[in-house]
Design a protein around this motif. Structure first.
Motif, PDB file in Angstrom:
ATOM      1  N   VAL A  25      -0.680  -3.042  -6.641  1.00  0.00           N
ATOM      2  CA  VAL A  25      -2.116  -3.343  -6.465  1.00  0.00           C
ATOM      3  C   VAL A  25      -2.496  -4.669  -7.156  1.00  0.00           C
ATOM      4  CG1 VAL A  25      -4.596  -2.645  -7.551  1.00  0.00           C
ATOM      5  CG2 VAL A  25      -2.849  -0.914  -7.181  1.00  0.00           C
ATOM      6  N   ALA A  26      -1.729  -5.209  -7.892  1.00  0.00           N
ATOM      7  CA  ALA A  26      -1.952  -6.491  -8.333  1.00  0.00           C
ATOM      8  C   ALA A  26      -1.514  -7.611  -7.486  1.00  0.00           C
ATOM      9  CB  ALA A  26      -1.459  -7.009  -9.758  1.00  0.00           C
ATOM     10  N   ALA A  27      -0.461  -7.267  -6.737  1.00  0.00           N
ATOM     11  CA  ALA A  27       0.155  -8.183  -5.631  1.00  0.00           C
ATOM     12  C   ALA A  27      -0.678  -8.205  -4.510  1.00  0.00           C
ATOM     13  CB  ALA A  27       1.442  -7.697  -5.507  1.00  0.00           C
ATOM     14  N   HIS A  28      -1.484  -7.075  -4.093  1.00  0.00           N
ATOM     15  CA  HIS A  28      -2.227  -6.916  -2.936  1.00  0.00           C
ATOM     16  C   HIS A  28      -3.417  -7.516  -3.153  1.00  0.00           C
ATOM     17  CE1 HIS A  28      -4.884  -4.938  -0.391  1.00  0.00           C
ATOM     18  NE2 HIS A  28      -4.051  -4.495   0.450  1.00  0.00           N
ATOM     19  N   LYS A  86       0.813  -1.144   0.119  1.00  0.00           N
ATOM     20  CA  LYS A  86       0.028  -0.013  -0.141  1.00  0.00           C
ATOM     21  C   LYS A  86       0.646   1.284  -0.105  1.00  0.00           C
ATOM     22  CE  LYS A  86      -3.896  -2.072   2.634  1.00  0.00           C
ATOM     23  NZ  LYS A  86      -4.612  -2.225   3.870  1.00  0.00           N
ATOM     24  N   ILE A  87       1.943   1.418   0.949  1.00  0.00           N
ATOM     25  CA  ILE A  87       2.716   2.486   0.938  1.00  0.00           C
ATOM     26  C   ILE A  87       3.511   2.804  -0.438  1.00  0.00           C
ATOM     27  CG2 ILE A  87       4.903   3.228   1.889  1.00  0.00           C
ATOM     28  CD1 ILE A  87       4.193   1.958   4.570  1.00  0.00           C
ATOM     29  N   LEU A  88       4.073   1.565  -1.048  1.00  0.00           N
ATOM     30  CA  LEU A  88       4.545   1.841  -2.253  1.00  0.00           C
ATOM     31  C   LEU A  88       3.562   2.301  -3.511  1.00  0.00           C
ATOM     32  CD1 LEU A  88       7.181  -0.937  -2.607  1.00  0.00           C
ATOM     33  CD2 LEU A  88       7.783   1.231  -2.485  1.00  0.00           C
ATOM     34  N   ALA A  89       2.492   1.648  -3.176  1.00  0.00           N
ATOM     35  CA  ALA A  89       1.412   1.965  -4.272  1.00  0.00           C
ATOM     36  C   ALA A  89       1.025   3.786  -4.215  1.00  0.00           C
ATOM     37  CB  ALA A  89       0.166   1.327  -4.146  1.00  0.00           C
ATOM     38  N   LEU A 106       4.047   3.906 -13.032  1.00  0.00           N
ATOM     39  CA  LEU A 106       2.958   3.327 -13.261  1.00  0.00           C
ATOM     40  C   LEU A 106       2.785   1.933 -13.122  1.00  0.00           C
ATOM     41  CD1 LEU A 106      -0.026   3.542 -14.097  1.00  0.00           C
ATOM     42  CD2 LEU A 106       0.866   3.383 -16.572  1.00  0.00           C
ATOM     43  N   GLN A 107       4.276   1.231 -13.400  1.00  0.00           N
ATOM     44  CA  GLN A 107       4.395  -0.251 -13.410  1.00  0.00           C
ATOM     45  C   GLN A 107       4.299  -0.611 -11.778  1.00  0.00           C
ATOM     46  OE1 GLN A 107       7.281  -1.921 -16.118  1.00  0.00           O
ATOM     47  NE2 GLN A 107       7.607  -3.796 -14.703  1.00  0.00           N
ATOM     48  N   ALA A 108       4.976   0.406 -11.111  1.00  0.00           N
ATOM     49  CA  ALA A 108       5.166  -0.067  -9.597  1.00  0.00           C
ATOM     50  C   ALA A 108       3.480   0.088  -9.119  1.00  0.00           C
ATOM     51  CB  ALA A 108       5.969   0.990  -8.879  1.00  0.00           C
ATOM     52  N   GLY A 166       1.719   9.132  -5.924  1.00  0.00           N
ATOM     53  CA  GLY A 166       2.168  10.473  -5.601  1.00  0.00           C
ATOM     54  C   GLY A 166       3.411  11.138  -6.442  1.00  0.00           C
ATOM     55  N   LEU A 167       4.371  10.182  -6.705  1.00  0.00           N
ATOM     56  CA  LEU A 167       5.556  10.620  -7.425  1.00  0.00           C
ATOM     57  C   LEU A 167       5.156  10.771  -8.884  1.00  0.00           C
ATOM     58  CD1 LEU A 167       8.309   8.493  -5.929  1.00  0.00           C
ATOM     59  CD2 LEU A 167       8.240  11.026  -5.857  1.00  0.00           C
ATOM     60  N   LEU A 168       4.151   9.718  -9.361  1.00  0.00           N
ATOM     61  CA  LEU A 168       3.656  10.191 -10.723  1.00  0.00           C
ATOM     62  C   LEU A 168       3.153  11.541 -11.033  1.00  0.00           C
ATOM     63  CD1 LEU A 168       3.339   8.628 -13.444  1.00  0.00           C
ATOM     64  CD2 LEU A 168       1.082   7.718 -12.357  1.00  0.00           C
ATOM     65  N   VAL A 169       2.204  11.828  -9.890  1.00  0.00           N
ATOM     66  CA  VAL A 169       1.420  13.220 -10.109  1.00  0.00           C
ATOM     67  C   VAL A 169       2.396  14.295 -10.251  1.00  0.00           C
ATOM     68  CG1 VAL A 169      -0.101  14.596  -9.212  1.00  0.00           C
ATOM     69  CG2 VAL A 169      -0.660  12.464  -9.326  1.00  0.00           C
ATOM     70  N   ALA A 170       3.280  14.388  -9.045  1.00  0.00           N
ATOM     71  CA  ALA A 170       4.387  15.184  -9.031  1.00  0.00           C
ATOM     72  C   ALA A 170       5.126  15.395 -10.126  1.00  0.00           C
ATOM     73  CB  ALA A 170       5.139  14.760  -7.600  1.00  0.00           C
ATOM     74  N   CYS A 171       5.663  14.063 -10.900  1.00  0.00           N
ATOM     75  CA  CYS A 171       6.613  14.400 -11.847  1.00  0.00           C
ATOM     76  C   CYS A 171       5.932  14.796 -13.164  1.00  0.00           C
ATOM     77  CB  CYS A 171       7.067  12.861 -12.277  1.00  0.00           C
ATOM     78  SG  CYS A 171       8.275  12.320 -11.209  1.00  0.00           S
ATOM     79  N   TRP A 172       4.549  14.425 -13.322  1.00  0.00           N
ATOM     80  CA  TRP A 172       3.765  14.717 -14.345  1.00  0.00           C
ATOM     81  C   TRP A 172       3.493  16.692 -14.326  1.00  0.00           C
ATOM     82  CZ3 TRP A 172      -1.250  17.390 -14.256  1.00  0.00           C
ATOM     83  CH2 TRP A 172      -1.778  17.564 -15.447  1.00  0.00           C
ATOM     84  N   LEU A 173       3.271  17.112 -12.952  1.00  0.00           N
ATOM     85  CA  LEU A 173       3.315  18.321 -12.664  1.00  0.00           C
ATOM     86  C   LEU A 173       4.602  19.101 -13.146  1.00  0.00           C
ATOM     87  CD1 LEU A 173       1.046  18.598  -9.571  1.00  0.00           C
ATOM     88  CD2 LEU A 173       0.506  19.148 -12.005  1.00  0.00           C
TER      89      LEU A 173
END
Length: 942
Positions: free
Chosen positions: A556-559, A486-489, A549-551, A494-501
């Motif tokens: 999510v899939a592993a969870h 959960k933490i990694l997801a 995104l892959q992470a 969050g990093l994905l959104v930050a990098c996109w911005l």
């Protein structure tokens, strides 16, 4: 076991095989299913031509012990990368076209690595899916799979799981047979070309022994033994462990002596054994012993060598090349987060000034295996195997940092925070790091290179910990695992959104022409790679997005799979989890095995076609090869490569390197390169070219002179030059010493390259009647070697302090303690003859007619192992080969007609062959006796 259980296990085994094979096929499918070959780094321009040449030489007359086509001659067997006596080379003897044999050789070792990791996990009672996950993480992880570009290190990685298995059996079961097995695996690593991995396997055994010594033999609930008994028990266990490890090392040495003895002999005269200041405590002891005990300069030299910055361009500095920066560990979590390195330049991490050279472009071995492995980290209070693997993962990861030691941290802080010059910091960058400790305190470790190779051991430890974590964390509910997912997801999202911005702002700033955007755009434009082209910002952004995104998807899939597995407890969910690992690793690392059309390696290089069309080369004997100097610029590439990036760039690089003969492409075409890089470089040869270049023509495009002085090229009987276009082979006080050669119609000129033909080169063998005698050099000083080379090539003029090139056509310098007398003759040369009548890799014959005593010089490399006989008037005698002109061979002869026969018969090879032959025979007998005894026990039980 009932039939249904047997069928279930068989189905599980086949499912595991298919899921392990799937990512291997994804990675190597393009090269296996098409007429293509491996195009990355040494896989293309080093091992492909080298292994092909050695395969072709075996049927022609046994093992090719000497290579006459590089650096005027090299001991081929002494170079471990040749792998001449490695049993796995039988794959290269299959009745296929060589490109297919080579591909099978590489892929076969990847499969062997997966098989070994699977068996090792099963040995430690892992379930079939857990063992399959370990096999995928190890063999298809970036650390191991990219070793296809350095085939000998892939061989070491393939045998490492078997070494770990033998270590466990040897120390836990106290098995002498396991010690012999470990010795056999060590020998296969050495014979396969990776002696450093064999060294690491012994270190692994020592670490395991140390871990096991801290665990008492008494079972839980038993009365502890008295202190003295415990001490005696500890002493016995220490002696037993050391004896078994010593037996394994001795067995490995004996089995691989045919490789070790010649390599040791060659290493003693290579740049790896010479230094200006001592690099480890053993060299320091000898350094001080050769000087007065109260000599402050000697102590300062020791301090500089052990604790100072390694000197540039020396092997000491190259020891730390390809170190792994600590910040690259984030690649273990987010695949390709730093940007893909090829075929188009996406790697933004390469823009970091301290990044350094990259050994493997990704460290990723799967997110789920990483989390499961970290969940099993135990440095105490666990079983010895888990503790051992945990220490291996930690120590070998820290060791891979290499150059990035405590000294590097201090220098960076001083340079950034205090705005000082880092060279003012008295300690060197690697000081304080684990790799520095290995180099400084372990015997002979300084002769190895490249800290990143330690990551292979760390990858094996991580994969095996992952297998243990698979069975422990997935068999019962593990809230900790779910929390980590959960933490990694959330973090990745969050990093994905930050990098996109952030990237959106950056793109807008660049497109709008804002001042900061212009500065960033101009800076990025200057970051073009000479091979891969300009930095692709958009491609780098996509790689970052996909990594994050892959992470998220994997977490999510592993969870979800974990929840279903714990709720339903069906094998289907285990296989679903394993499929997730296979897909994750395959998607992350599919790009690591670039290929190029196999026709590139089949056709004749353009430069060789042009040489053949330029006319015959005089004075070449049957079997002799034209000598070529090819500019050795490591970053020499066509100018167009840095202007644009293309998806086929690696294919174009492979074609261009072959057409311009870099660096081993002449082997299979009868072309000899007078300067070519390899694993073992003789220190005299390296000094020869370094000094020759320091006096050579200056080229504006190069940072320093990259062309040797014409006197050095003439001495080596160089016939052709391959240089960057625009370079003029001329000195300030001398006209062109080479004439341009035109490429014939239909033969494409390698982009940015020019071909020249040397003027007035010396013949391969000639006679002089004037020789200067110098005493042989002693010690290991690089400065002394360079000074001697300057004195030989460019002696001081009789008046003044200016150095001038020596006239090697009429005089020579001989380094010997033997008496040397040559009466000068004035007009007898016209009646003298010196002609090479036979030139084979391991045999050279020269017919000589002398009117007066003279020195017959052969411009082939002076090296141990060569013998010379002279036949005069029907009488044959053995003569001494004299070191002449630093790197040539000379023989002193009286007047008369003579036939000189050089033969390469190294004693190191003969002694090693007898030792290895006897050791393999003894090991075979032991194995047969063991099999026979087991059969007897089975018959008795029946």
């Amino acid at each position: 076991m009932d039939q249904s259980s047997i069928r279930g296990r068989l189905r599980g085994t086949w499912a595991a095989v298919l899921l392990v094979a799937a990512p291997i096929l994804v990675l190597f499918g393009p090269v296996l299913l098409g007429d293509r070959s491996l195009a990355m780094r040494d896989a293309a321009h080093f091992y492909h031509p080298l292994l092909e040449w050695t395969c072709n030489r075996w049927p022609a007359g046994g093992p090719p012990l000497w290579n006459p086509y590089e650096n005027t001659g090299l001991p081929l067997l002494a170079d471990a990368s040749s792998s001449l006596f490695y049993p796995g080379r039988l794959l290269l003897a299959l009745p296929f076209e060589f490109t297919w044999r080579y591909k099978l050789y590489v892929v076969g070792h990847v499969v062997l690595a997966a098989f070994g990791a699977y068996l090792l996990a099963r040995h430690w009672q892992a379930s079939i899916p857990a063992a399959a996950a370990a096999a995928i993480a190890y063999s298809c992880g970036g650390v191991v799979v990219f070793q296809h570009a350095n085939v000998v290190f892939l061989v070491g990685a393939a045998w490492l799981p078997f070494a770990a298995w033998a270590i466990d059996r040897m120390l836990v079961n106290r098995s002498w047979l396991a010690a012999l097995t470990l010795g056999g695996v060590l020998a296969l690593m050495v014979l396969g070309g990776d002696p450093q991995m064999a060294y690491h396997a012994l270190l692994m055994a020592i670490i395991y022994a140390a871990v096991s010594l801290f665990r008492p033999d008494a079972s839980a609930g038993e009365t502890p033994a008295p202190p003295i008994d415990r001490r005696l028990s500890l002493a016995r266990r220490v002696c037993g462990h050391l004896t078994r490890i010593g037996l394994a090392a001795a067995c490995g040495f004996a089995l691989a002596a045919v490789q070790i003895l010649p390599s040791t002999e060659a290493a003693a005269t290579s740049d790896r054994s010479y230094y200006q200041c001592p690099r480890n405590i053993y060299e320091a002891a000898g350094y001080l012993a050769r000087r007065e005990g109260n000599d402050d300069n000697a102590l300062a030299g020791v301090a500089k060598g052990l604790f100072g910055q390694p000197e540039a361009t020396t092997h000491h500095e190259r020891t730390y090349e390809f170190s792994v920066p600590p910040w690259r560990l984030i690649e273990l979590i987010w695949p390709n987060i730093g940007g893909r390195m090829f075929p188009i330049h996406h790697r933004w991490m390469s823009l970091v000034p301290a990044e350094g050279r990259i050994w493997t472009p990704t460290l990723y071995l799967g997110l789920l295996p990483l989390l499961l492995a970290l969940g099993q980290w135990r440095f105490r209070r666990s079983d010895p195997v888990c503790v051992w693997l945990s220490w291996l993962l930690l120590l070998f990861t820290l060791g891979s940092f290499g150059w990035y030691g405590l000294g590097w941290c201090a220098r960076e802080v001083y340079a950034t925070s205090l705005a000082g010059n880092p060279d003012d910091v008295p300690i060197g960058s690697p000081v304080g790091g684990l790799y520095w400790l290995l180099v400084t305190f372990l015997p002979a470790y300084v002769k190895f290179r490249y800290p990143a190779k330690l990551l292979v051991v760390a990858a094996l430890a991580a994969s095996q910990l992952a297998a243990r974590g698979w069975d422990r964390s997935l068999s019962t509910p593990s809230p900790r695992l779910l929390t980590c997912l959960k933490i990694l997801a959330v973090m990745s999202l969050g990093l994905l959104v930050a990098c996109w911005l952030g990237f959106s702002w950056l793109d807008h700033a660049i497109d709008a022409g804002q001042p900061l955007g212009k500065q960033i755009s101009a800076w990025l434009t200057r970051q073009a790679d000479a091979s891969l082209g300009p930095f692709d910002l958009l491609g780098s952004q996509r790689d970052v997005y996909l990594a994050l995104l892959q992470a998220v998807v994997v977490c999510v899939a592993a969870h979800w799979l974990c929840k279903r597995l714990w709720h339903d407890d069906r094998a289907t969910w285990q296989w679903g989890m394993l499929a997730l690992v296979a897909i994750d690793v395959a998607l992350a690392n599919y790009w690591l095995v670039p290929t190029a059309p196999a026709d590139i390696w089949r056709r004749s290089p353009s430069a060789i076609e042009a040489m053949g069309a330029s006319g015959p080369v005089p004075s070449l004997a049957l079997g002799d090869a034209p000598r070529v100097y090819r500019a050795s610029l490591m970053r020499w590439r066509p100018a167009s490569f840095s202007v644009s990036g293309k998806n086929d760039r690696l294919s174009r690089i492979a074609a261009w390197e072959r057409d311009s003969l870099f660096p081993k492409y002449g082997l299979n075409h009868g072309i000899s390169l007078v300067e070519s890089y390899g694993s073992l470089k003789p220190v005299d040869w390296e000094s020869f070219f370094a000094v020759a270049k320091s006096y050579g023509p200056r080229v504006a495009e190069a940072r320093a002179s990259e062309m040797p002085h014409p006197a050095a090229l003439r001495l080596l009987a160089t016939h052709f030059l391959i240089l960057p276009r625009g370079w003029q082979p001329a000195l300030a006080n001398e006209p062109l010493f080479a004439t341009p050669v035109a490429f014939p119609p239909g033969v494409p000129r390698p982009e940015g390259a020019a071909l020249w033909r040397m003027v007035d080169a010396l013949p391969r063998a000639w006679i002089v009647h004037r020789a200067m005698k110098m005493p042989p050099l002693t010690g290991r000083s690089l400065a002394a070697v360079d000074e001697r080379t300057r004195d030989v090539l460019f002696p001081l003029a009789e008046e003044g302090d200016q150095r001038r090139p020596r006239d090697f056509g009429s005089s020579a310098v001989v380094e010997t303690d033997l008496p040397l007398t040559l009466p000068q003759v004035a007009d007898s040369q016209a009646r003298e003859v010196c002609r090479i009548t036979e030139y084979q890799p391991q045999r050279v014959e020269i017919d000589v007619t002398l009117a007066s005593p003279g020195l017959v010089i052969l411009s082939d490399a002076y090296a141990p192992g060569w013998t010379a006989t002279v036949e005069t008037d029907g009488t044959t005698r053995t003569v001494d080969i004299l070191r002449t002109n630093r790197i040539c061979r000379g023989i002193l002869l009286p007047a008369g007609e003579h036939r000189i026969t050089y033969a390469y018969r190294p004693l190191s090879f003969r002694y090693g062959a007898w030792m290895s032959g006897a050791a393999w025979a003894a090991l075979s007998i032991i194995c047969l006796c063991r099999v026979a005894s087991k059969r007897k026990l089975m018959h008795r039980d029946e």
